[in-house]
Scaffold this motif. Structure first.
Motif, mmCIF file in Angstrom:
data_model
loop_
_atom_site.group_PDB
_atom_site.id
_atom_site.type_symbol
_atom_site.label_atom_id
_atom_site.label_comp_id
_atom_site.label_asym_id
_atom_site.label_seq_id
_atom_site.Cartn_x
_atom_site.Cartn_y
_atom_site.Cartn_z
ATOM 1 N N PRO A 396 0.805 -1.225 0.000
ATOM 2 C CA PRO A 396 0.000 0.000 0.000
ATOM 3 C C PRO A 396 0.836 1.273 0.000
ATOM 4 C CG PRO A 396 -0.953 -1.610 1.477
ATOM 5 C CD PRO A 396 0.354 -2.183 1.023
ATOM 6 N N VAL A 397 1.851 1.338 0.847
ATOM 7 C CA VAL A 397 2.704 2.529 0.894
ATOM 8 C C VAL A 397 3.619 2.585 -0.323
ATOM 9 C CG1 VAL A 397 4.535 3.709 2.165
ATOM 10 C CG2 VAL A 397 2.639 2.663 3.404
ATOM 11 N N ALA A 398 4.360 1.496 -0.569
ATOM 12 C CA ALA A 398 5.372 1.507 -1.630
ATOM 13 C C ALA A 398 4.759 1.714 -3.001
ATOM 14 C CB ALA A 398 6.167 0.199 -1.598
ATOM 15 N N SER A 399 3.683 0.997 -3.312
ATOM 16 C CA SER A 399 3.110 1.091 -4.654
ATOM 17 C C SER A 399 2.469 2.447 -4.900
ATOM 18 C CB SER A 399 2.085 -0.023 -4.879
ATOM 19 O OG SER A 399 1.018 0.064 -3.944
ATOM 20 N N THR A 400 1.882 3.056 -3.860
ATOM 21 C CA THR A 400 1.292 4.386 -4.018
ATOM 22 C C THR A 400 2.366 5.408 -4.358
ATOM 23 O OG1 THR A 400 -0.481 3.883 -2.449
ATOM 24 C CG2 THR A 400 -0.041 6.199 -2.895
ATOM 25 N N ILE A 401 3.454 5.405 -3.605
ATOM 26 C CA ILE A 401 4.532 6.372 -3.830
ATOM 27 C C ILE A 401 5.239 6.094 -5.149
ATOM 28 C CG2 ILE A 401 6.770 7.137 -2.936
ATOM 29 C CD1 ILE A 401 5.602 6.780 -0.114
ATOM 30 N N ASN A 402 5.465 4.832 -5.462
ATOM 31 C CA ASN A 402 6.124 4.481 -6.727
ATOM 32 C C ASN A 402 5.298 4.913 -7.931
ATOM 33 O OD1 ASN A 402 8.095 3.272 -5.183
ATOM 34 N ND2 ASN A 402 7.403 1.184 -5.566
ATOM 35 N N THR A 403 4.003 4.602 -7.892
ATOM 36 C CA THR A 403 3.124 4.927 -9.018
ATOM 37 C C THR A 403 2.983 6.430 -9.185
ATOM 38 O OG1 THR A 403 1.889 2.879 -8.600
ATOM 39 C CG2 THR A 403 0.844 4.521 -10.013
ATOM 40 N N LEU A 404 2.831 7.143 -8.077
ATOM 41 C CA LEU A 404 2.703 8.595 -8.147
ATOM 42 C C LEU A 404 3.960 9.224 -8.728
ATOM 43 C CD1 LEU A 404 1.032 11.114 -7.452
ATOM 44 C CD2 LEU A 404 2.169 11.138 -5.224
ATOM 45 N N ALA A 405 5.126 8.751 -8.320
ATOM 46 C CA ALA A 405 6.384 9.314 -8.827
ATOM 47 C C ALA A 405 6.504 9.126 -10.334
ATOM 48 C CB ALA A 405 7.571 8.662 -8.111
ATOM 49 N N GLY A 406 6.219 7.902 -10.806
ATOM 50 C CA GLY A 406 6.319 7.631 -12.241
ATOM 51 C C GLY A 406 5.298 8.392 -13.057
ATOM 52 N N ALA A 407 4.054 8.456 -12.554
ATOM 53 C CA ALA A 407 2.990 9.137 -13.293
ATOM 54 C C ALA A 407 3.201 10.646 -13.314
ATOM 55 C CB ALA A 407 1.638 8.798 -12.666
ATOM 56 N N LEU A 408 3.549 11.239 -12.172
ATOM 57 C CA LEU A 408 3.755 12.688 -12.115
ATOM 58 C C LEU A 408 4.904 13.122 -13.015
ATOM 59 C CD1 LEU A 408 3.350 14.190 -8.523
ATOM 60 C CD2 LEU A 408 2.009 14.615 -10.576
ATOM 61 N N TYR A 409 5.979 12.325 -13.027
ATOM 62 C CA TYR A 409 7.110 12.706 -13.874
ATOM 63 C C TYR A 409 6.685 12.773 -15.337
ATOM 64 C CZ TYR A 409 11.474 12.751 -16.385
ATOM 65 O OH TYR A 409 12.480 13.101 -17.259
ATOM 66 N N LYS A 410 5.930 11.797 -15.798
ATOM 67 C CA LYS A 410 5.503 11.782 -17.198
ATOM 68 C C LYS A 410 4.525 12.913 -17.507
ATOM 69 C CE LYS A 410 6.400 6.881 -18.001
ATOM 70 N NZ LYS A 410 5.854 5.560 -18.386
ATOM 71 N N VAL A 411 3.652 13.236 -16.550
ATOM 72 C CA VAL A 411 2.703 14.338 -16.766
ATOM 73 C C VAL A 411 3.419 15.689 -16.734
ATOM 74 C CG1 VAL A 411 0.731 15.558 -15.775
ATOM 75 C CG2 VAL A 411 0.715 13.065 -15.890
ATOM 76 N N PHE A 412 4.410 15.841 -15.841
ATOM 77 C CA PHE A 412 5.092 17.120 -15.675
ATOM 78 C C PHE A 412 6.078 17.436 -16.796
ATOM 79 C CE2 PHE A 412 4.631 17.789 -10.783
ATOM 80 C CZ PHE A 412 3.273 18.017 -10.972
ATOM 81 N N CYS A 413 6.486 16.421 -17.560
ATOM 82 C CA CYS A 413 7.417 16.676 -18.666
ATOM 83 C C CYS A 413 6.682 17.336 -19.836
ATOM 84 C CB CYS A 413 8.064 15.373 -19.137
ATOM 85 S SG CYS A 413 9.362 14.781 -18.031
ATOM 86 N N ALA A 414 7.351 18.280 -20.489
ATOM 87 C CA ALA A 414 6.754 18.944 -21.659
ATOM 88 C C ALA A 414 6.689 17.966 -22.821
ATOM 89 C CB ALA A 414 7.588 20.157 -22.044
ATOM 90 N N SER A 415 5.705 18.193 -23.709
ATOM 91 C CA SER A 415 5.527 17.316 -24.866
ATOM 92 C C SER A 415 4.934 18.116 -26.019
ATOM 93 C CB SER A 415 4.605 16.150 -24.515
ATOM 94 O OG SER A 415 4.258 15.401 -25.663
ATOM 95 N N PRO A 416 5.325 17.814 -27.267
ATOM 96 C CA PRO A 416 4.712 18.500 -28.411
ATOM 97 C C PRO A 416 3.286 18.021 -28.685
ATOM 98 C CG PRO A 416 6.282 16.834 -29.155
ATOM 99 C CD PRO A 416 6.414 16.905 -27.671
ATOM 100 N N ASP A 417 2.911 16.879 -28.106
ATOM 101 C CA ASP A 417 1.574 16.336 -28.317
ATOM 102 C C ASP A 417 0.532 17.199 -27.615
ATOM 103 O OD1 ASP A 417 -0.161 13.974 -29.155
ATOM 104 O OD2 ASP A 417 -0.540 14.062 -26.989
#
Length: 523
Positions: A396-417
């Motif tokens: 519960p703790v590890a997967s929440t933090i892991n998933t949030l880190a990976g998802a936020l990084y991809k959302v926060f990166c700029a993209s031409p799309d």
């Protein structure tokens, strides 16, 4: 007389045969294991040197004395275990990450009795984040209303924090720290019996224990036999230290949604501010030929807040620029009798959200509670089966933090799309709404509310919020198409991360048999 000689020869032959059998049996018992068992007699003293103590009969060997190893050594030692810690280098580490402890991690530090390790190191309290994008900014505060006033995030020099924990663990009489490089695990019939290591003065030694816990960090050379090490390197951090910099929001981390990827600022002492510039990909501009300094001044500097600009340029001119690859590795253990992986050797996530130490400390609490009922760790196969529950209970703790880190990084990166651009803007606007829209995500990021389902709900709430903005104004075919790609893109970001974490263990841990595994009974 002849009978006496014959009797003597027979007696000598029998004695020689007995001695030979003893040697053969002893060799068979230790087949495949180095027989050198010189006792380890070193512990860390206050000045970082090694002192004398008897550690020839350890219950547990810990490889590595970073954040995870030091905290684990103190925790198990306090419970009465005889612990031997072998660390490659006992001098103060100098790293550019592991400097921000989220409030959820600080609560675990309190639970482990290690909260005083953030004292006397000029650590700074952190009460939340400030988010910047295209000249706009919003403040996101940790939901700390229900906690004691001392509970908050902490930021500090990583090396100072680790040295405090090493000193505290070494203060226990049954915990022994030694400087040495572990070269291999010792295995006998599929069971890990200990380690082989080289001491500071070059001696090759072996150490044996009922349980060996590998915590030797992201560069671990021992993890291959204990897990499936699928390491991804999406980007690198470029680290700088800004001196006497006044951040727009005091005692807050600052995240700039820059192009091409985020920039972080947070205090690490009363006079120093850490800056981490994310550079996507595995290749970074060269520091030696000046490419990096030029990149930081021409691409990065114009995107930082005006209050930070001069300090940032001064730090670049000073030239103390460092880089570090950002690694991500889901937990994929191979349960092995006699051994366990923990810390960054076991599980890594993008360091954007500063969740690594929170995961490690939470894992230590889980392992401590599992081991407490056990008085005897010698039955390695039974212990291994029992500790399979560790991998479920930590989820519960590890997967929440892991998933949030990976998802936020991809959302926060700029993209031409265009769909990704809409998602990025919607994320900023959603967090700016305040109330549950900011408190929910920030409580997930801080480790105060580690609930995977809450994470998924907020993630898709951002996607639906973005879709609503697109369609409510004028639902043209183009906007509908962008909205469809936005939902598809959001799914493509989060679902692969969840799959790697394990859907069943993440969302339905109570359905996993190991969740209910009871401590083995003493025979």
């Amino acid at each position: 007389m002849a009978d006496s000689y014959v009797l003597g020869w027979i007696l000598c032959s029998v004695m020689a045969l007995v001695a030979l059998c003893g040697v053969v049996l002893r060799r068979q018992k230790w087949k495949g294991i180095s027989m050198r068992t010189e006792p380890v007699k070193t512990v860390l003293t206050r000045n970082g040197e090694c002192g004398s103590a008897d550690a020839s009969h350890a219950d547990i060997i810990i490889v590595g004395a970073g954040v995870a190893g030091s905290a684990l050594a103190h925790t198990l030692g306090k419970d009465g275990r005889r612990v031997q810690v072998i660390e490659r280098d006992l001098s103060e580490p100098d790293r550019i990450v592991g400097e921000l402890l989220q409030p959820g991690g600080y609560l675990k530090l309190i639970e482990l009795g290690l909260e005083d390790c953030v004292e006397e190191i000029d650590a700074q309290q952190v009460f939340g984040y400030a988010l910047f994008k295209d000249g706009k900014h919003t403040q996101l505060s940790y939901p700390l209303e229900k906690f004691h006033s001392d509970v908050s995030g902490r930021s500090f020099h990583n090396g100072r924090f680790i040295q405090r924990m090493r000193e505290k663990s070494a203060s226990l009489p049954n915990v022994h720290l030694e400087q040495g490089t572990v070269t291999s695990l010792l295995e006998e019939k599929g069971i890990i019996r200990g380690v082989q290591y080289k001491t500071k003065d070059g001696r090759e030694l072996t150490a044996f224990a009922s349980l060996t816990i590998v915590c030797d960090g992201c560069f671990s050379n021992l993890r291959r036999s204990l897990c499936n090490p699928k390491v991804d390197i999406p980007s690198s951090f470029v680290g700088l230290v800004l001196e006497n910099c006044h951040l727009p929001y005091s005692n807050h981390g600052h995240v700039i949604l820059a192009d091409p990827s985020p920039i972080l600022f947070y205090p690490i002492s009363s006079t120093e501010t850490r800056c981490l510039v994310d550079v996507p990909g595995q290749k970074v501009p060269s520091i030696a030929n000046g490419e990096m300094a030029n990149y930081l001044k021409t691409i990065v500097a114009p995107q930082v807040p005006p209050e930070i600009y001069d300090s940032f340029v001064a730090a670049v001119d000073k030239g103390n620029i460092r880089t570090m690859p950002n690694r991500s590795m889901p937990a994929a253990p191979h349960p092995t009798p006699g051994a366990l992986l923990m810390g960054d050797a076991f599980n890594m996530r993008h360091p954007l959200t500063g969740g690594g130490m929170t995961v490690a400390l939470s894992d230590i609490v889980v392992l401590r509670d599992l081991l407490r009922p056990l008085h005897d760790l010698n039955d390695a196969p039974m212990l291994c089966k029992y500790l399979e529950s560790f991998y479920t209970l930590r989820k519960p703790v590890a997967s929440t933090i892991n998933t949030l880190a990976g998802a936020l990084y991809k959302v926060f990166c700029a993209s031409p799309d265009q769909a990704r651009k809409e998602m990025r803007q919607a994320c900023f606007d959603y967090l700016s709404l305040g109330g549950v829209c900011s408190a929910g995500p920030i409580s997930l990021l801080s480790g105060l509310n580690p609930r995977p389902l809450s994470l998924v709900l907020h993630f898709f709430a951002v996607a639906i919020y973005s879709l609503g903005r697109l369609l409510l104004t004028f639902p043209s075919p183009k906007r509908i198409w962008i909205g469809a790609r936005l939902i598809s893109g959001a799914s493509g970001i989060i679902f692969p991360i969840i799959k790697a974490e394990g859907v069943r263990q993440m969302f339905f841990p109570a359905t996993v048999p190991a969740y209910y595994r009871a401590p083995p009974t003493v025979k």
